[in-house]
Write a protein that holds these residues in place. Structure first.
Motif, PDB file in Angstrom:
ATOM      1  N   TYR A 190      10.710  39.699  36.750  1.00 45.70           N
ATOM      2  CA  TYR A 190      11.355  40.733  37.576  1.00 45.70           C
ATOM      3  C   TYR A 190      10.318  41.600  38.268  1.00 45.70           C
ATOM      4  N   TRP A 231      17.484  49.613  35.597  1.00 44.83           N
ATOM      5  CA  TRP A 231      17.550  50.710  34.621  1.00 44.83           C
ATOM      6  C   TRP A 231      18.262  51.930  35.184  1.00 44.83           C
ATOM      7  N   ALA A 291      21.758  51.032  34.590  1.00 42.38           N
ATOM      8  CA  ALA A 291      22.147  51.141  33.178  1.00 42.38           C
ATOM      9  C   ALA A 291      22.387  52.611  32.806  1.00 42.38           C
ATOM     10  N   MET A 315      25.564  53.817  34.355  1.00 39.82           N
ATOM     11  CA  MET A 315      26.738  53.242  33.686  1.00 39.82           C
ATOM     12  C   MET A 315      27.015  53.957  32.365  1.00 39.82           C
ATOM     13  N   PHE A 370      27.577  37.942  34.698  1.00 43.53           N
ATOM     14  CA  PHE A 370      27.273  38.487  36.025  1.00 43.53           C
ATOM     15  C   PHE A 370      28.536  38.558  36.897  1.00 43.53           C
ATOM     16  N   ILE A 401      24.212  43.498  26.443  1.00 40.35           N
ATOM     17  CA  ILE A 401      23.143  44.178  25.695  1.00 40.35           C
ATOM     18  C   ILE A 401      22.862  43.422  24.392  1.00 40.35           C
ATOM     19  N   ILE A 445      14.129  41.247  26.380  1.00 39.41           N
ATOM     20  CA  ILE A 445      14.053  42.638  26.841  1.00 39.41           C
ATOM     21  C   ILE A 445      12.755  42.884  27.619  1.00 39.41           C
ATOM     22  N   MET A 467      12.824  42.733  31.314  1.00 37.74           N
ATOM     23  CA  MET A 467      13.364  43.870  32.074  1.00 37.74           C
ATOM     24  C   MET A 467      12.540  45.140  31.865  1.00 37.74           C
TER      25      MET A 467
HETATM   26  C1  HEM Z   1      20.966  49.486  27.748  1.00 38.86           C
HETATM   27  C2  HEM Z   1      21.612  48.633  28.469  1.00 38.86           C
HETATM   28  C3  HEM Z   1      21.070  47.312  29.015  1.00 38.86           C
HETATM   29  C4  HEM Z   1      20.102  46.466  28.515  1.00 38.86           C
HETATM   30  C5  HEM Z   1      19.304  46.617  27.230  1.00 38.86           C
HETATM   31  C6  HEM Z   1      19.972  45.375  29.468  1.00 38.86           C
HETATM   32  C7  HEM Z   1      19.083  44.336  29.378  1.00 38.86           C
HETATM   33  C8  HEM Z   1      18.879  43.355  30.334  1.00 38.86           C
HETATM   34  C9  HEM Z   1      17.872  42.326  30.286  1.00 38.86           C
HETATM   35  C10 HEM Z   1      16.873  42.162  29.169  1.00 38.86           C
HETATM   36  C11 HEM Z   1      18.006  41.556  31.378  1.00 38.86           C
HETATM   37  C12 HEM Z   1      17.157  40.332  31.749  1.00 38.86           C
HETATM   38  C13 HEM Z   1      17.835  39.055  31.261  1.00 38.86           C
HETATM   39  C14 HEM Z   1      17.013  37.824  31.616  1.00 38.86           C
HETATM   40  O1  HEM Z   1      16.033  37.930  32.334  1.00 38.86           O
HETATM   41  O2  HEM Z   1      17.392  36.697  31.186  1.00 38.86           O
HETATM   42  C15 HEM Z   1      19.094  42.079  32.157  1.00 38.86           C
HETATM   43  C16 HEM Z   1      19.550  41.567  33.360  1.00 38.86           C
HETATM   44  C17 HEM Z   1      20.627  42.058  34.068  1.00 38.86           C
HETATM   45  N1  HEM Z   1      21.394  43.151  33.732  1.00 38.86           N
HETATM   46 FE1  HEM Z   1      21.134  44.362  32.109  1.00 38.86          FE
HETATM   47  N2  HEM Z   1      20.879  45.571  30.473  1.00 38.86           N
HETATM   48  C18 HEM Z   1      21.574  46.742  30.227  1.00 38.86           C
HETATM   49  C19 HEM Z   1      22.567  47.295  30.995  1.00 38.86           C
HETATM   50  C20 HEM Z   1      23.113  46.708  32.123  1.00 38.86           C
HETATM   51  C21 HEM Z   1      24.262  47.213  32.838  1.00 38.86           C
HETATM   52  C22 HEM Z   1      25.039  48.468  32.459  1.00 38.86           C
HETATM   53  C23 HEM Z   1      24.480  46.353  33.871  1.00 38.86           C
HETATM   54  C24 HEM Z   1      25.578  46.396  34.918  1.00 38.86           C
HETATM   55  C25 HEM Z   1      26.810  46.733  34.699  1.00 38.86           C
HETATM   56  C26 HEM Z   1      23.483  45.318  33.827  1.00 38.86           C
HETATM   57  C27 HEM Z   1      23.358  44.277  34.709  1.00 38.86           C
HETATM   58  C28 HEM Z   1      22.393  43.292  34.682  1.00 38.86           C
HETATM   59  C29 HEM Z   1      22.268  42.231  35.656  1.00 38.86           C
HETATM   60  C30 HEM Z   1      23.173  42.014  36.866  1.00 38.86           C
HETATM   61  C31 HEM Z   1      21.156  41.469  35.280  1.00 38.86           C
HETATM   62  C32 HEM Z   1      20.606  40.230  35.968  1.00 38.86           C
HETATM   63  C33 HEM Z   1      21.206  39.015  35.251  1.00 38.86           C
HETATM   64  C34 HEM Z   1      21.906  38.063  36.161  1.00 38.86           C
HETATM   65  O3  HEM Z   1      21.727  38.105  37.382  1.00 38.86           O
HETATM   66  O4  HEM Z   1      22.688  37.206  35.629  1.00 38.86           O
HETATM   67  N3  HEM Z   1      22.655  45.557  32.741  1.00 38.86           N
HETATM   68  N4  HEM Z   1      19.627  43.184  31.491  1.00 38.86           N
END
Ligand code: HEM
Length: 210
Positions: free
Chosen positions: A11, A20, A23, A26, A118, A171, A181, A184
């Protein structure tokens, strides 16, 4: 791009910032929304300066959260397009759950489960936004009828509960698959992580450097 130290970029800084910010927004959105959802959760309004303030700021936080999600959508939608391999991955999802990922078809940048999350996030976000606007009387009160507002309240609450479940799943999966993690937080993942969980993506990335 892969480098010699067996670390792969996953990323950009912009994508991580966008994620972030989204997040954090949200979390504020859920807390202010729950505060208005049921009297037993009214104490949460204290976080936003009382009942009236929570009611005023919730829709504005919503607009910002939806805009930041739009940023994520624009960045990632093309990597989440469904392919035949994804249907095969879904059919063998029981091996993922039992920790036997070697029996599952190789995944690209995202596996089918992540893609499903997604698209659910995207659909539920649209439902939340449209139903939220229909209920936002101080800004758009005259554009909707009482019946439309009543429907919007139900759609809004149902979409919010479903989105919360989807985000908790997201999450949980990010924590459960060790090494995810850091993608990201630091923007990079190890070659071992990519080999284990996203082998097709690893092959593509290594191919680019040759
Ligand atoms: C504390 C809360 C969150 C954590 C710990 C977290 C963690 C992560 C991590 C580690 C990734 C990378 C996954 C990968 O590379 O395989 C990711 C991707 C992503 N996250 Fe989160 N996330 C959180 C909250 C959110 C929220 C609230 C949303 C939206 C409602 C969100 C939307 C996304 C999207 C759209 C991606 C890209 C994955 C894709 O395109 O399929 N995240 N998140």
């Amino acid at each position: 791009m892969a480098d010699k130290s067996n670390i792969l970029d996953r990323y950009t800084t912009g994508a991580r910032l966008n994620h972030w910010i989204n997040a954090i927004l949200m979390i504020c959105l859920v807390l202010s929304g729950m505060a208005l959802f049921h009297p037993s959760l009214f104490f949460l309004t204290d976080l936003f300066g009382g009942g009236s303030m929570a009611r005023i700021v919730h829709p504005w936080i919503g607009v910002l959260a939806m805009l930041s999600f739009l940023g994520l959508f624009i960045r990632f939608w093309r990597y989440n397009l469904w392919t035949r391999d994804d249907s095969a991955w879904m059919r063998s999802v029981k091996h993922v759950v039992s920790g036997d990922e070697a029996k599952v078809p190789e995944a690209g940048k995202y596996n089918a489960g992540q893609k499903l999350v997604f698209w659910l996030m995207s659909i539920l976000t649209i439902l939340l936004l449209t139903s939220g606007l229909a209920m936002w009387d101080s800004q758009f009160g005259e554009y909707t009828t009482i019946e439309q507002k009543r429907l919007a309240v139900v759609v809004h609450a149902a979409a919010a509960v479903l989105l919360l479940i989807v985000v908790i799943t997201h999450i949980y999966a990010a924590i459960w698959i060790r090494g995810t993690i850091r993608g990201m937080t630091r923007g990079s993942v190890t070659g071992g992580w990519a080999w284990r969980h996203h082998r097709k993506w690893l092959r593509e990335e290594v191919g680019k450097t040759k």
